[in-house]
Design an enzyme around this catalytic site. Structure first.
Site, mmCIF file in Angstrom:
data_model
loop_
_atom_site.group_PDB
_atom_site.id
_atom_site.type_symbol
_atom_site.label_atom_id
_atom_site.label_comp_id
_atom_site.label_asym_id
_atom_site.label_seq_id
_atom_site.Cartn_x
_atom_site.Cartn_y
_atom_site.Cartn_z
ATOM 1 N N ARG A 195 9.266 2.029 -3.317
ATOM 2 C CA ARG A 195 8.636 0.188 -3.324
ATOM 3 C C ARG A 195 10.141 -0.286 -3.988
ATOM 4 N NH1 ARG A 195 5.882 1.606 -7.038
ATOM 5 N NH2 ARG A 195 4.054 1.508 -5.599
ATOM 6 N N ASP A 232 1.183 -1.318 -0.467
ATOM 7 C CA ASP A 232 0.088 -0.203 0.530
ATOM 8 C C ASP A 232 0.925 1.087 -0.085
ATOM 9 O OD1 ASP A 232 -2.934 0.775 -0.058
ATOM 10 O OD2 ASP A 232 -2.705 1.661 1.906
#
Length: 205
Positions: A187, A73
């Site tokens: 990420r 998320d």
């Protein structure tokens, strides 16, 4: 043992899938996405934090698929907007999800805010859930600091990348190559932390 070499990325966002595949290509690991399991519905994100949403998705899908699942998320946090869009980044402009509408809303809300006050960061929480009930999910996070531009730049990436300025490269995130982005992205940083935490059998090493 063959299924130990496979991981399901809990998303239908092909931009994210490409990033995971690129970052894991040096491992003997097959990356699948929810596109490979059309009968599975995406888990509703009801958590109040990125970590809660990541664990919720990973745990639910791991049990449904009986597979190792990575869920992330992630979102954009803008200081001048009191942390918005935050966990609502994907739907900031409402339903259905629309990257361009989300960008437009951020730019509109930052109208007339000076560049030096447009500090922001991308935040990513990653959770890995295992089908065995006795294994707790692995959770890591990563951030990438930058500023919000006044207009879009670049054609690469997805989401808010065209308006996120990375000082290290003096470019928008959407102007970076995949290798450049993976080196500094939220990420990419979270995944590198994950490599250190997940069991050796998961990586096939």
């Amino acid at each position: 043992m063959e299924n130990m070499k496979q991981v399901v990325v809990a998303t239908k966002n092909m931009g994210k899938v490409r990033e995971f595949a690129e970052l894991f290509e040096r491992f003997d690991l097959e990356v699948k996405s929810l596109h490979d399991f059309p009968h599975i519905e995406e888990v509703e994100e009801t958590g109040e934090t990125f970590e809660e949403n990541a664990i919720l998705k990973a745990d639910s899908l791991s049990r449904q698929l009986n597979a190792i699942v990575i869920a992330d998320d992630s979102g954009l946090i803008v200081d001048a907007l009191n942390g918005k869009p935050g966990v609502y980044s994907a739907r900031f402009a409402g339903e259905p999800k629309d990257d361009q509408a989300n960008i437009d809303k951020v730019l509109q809300e930052l109208n007339e805010v000076a560049f030096e006050k447009r500090k922001a960061r991308f935040y990513c929480a990653l959770a890995v859930a295992f089908p065995e009930g006795d294994k707790k999910p692995v959770i890591v996070n990563g951030t990438c600091e930058g500023f919000i531009l006044e207009q879009r730049r670049g054609e690469n990436g997805f989401g808010y990348d065209p308006i996120f300025y990375v000082e290290e490269y003096k470019k928008a995130m959407a102007e970076l190559s995949s290798d450049e982005k993976n080196a500094i992205s939220h990420r990419g940083r979270a995944l590198r932390k994950l490599e250190e935490k997940i069991p050796e059998w998961f990586l096939g090493e």
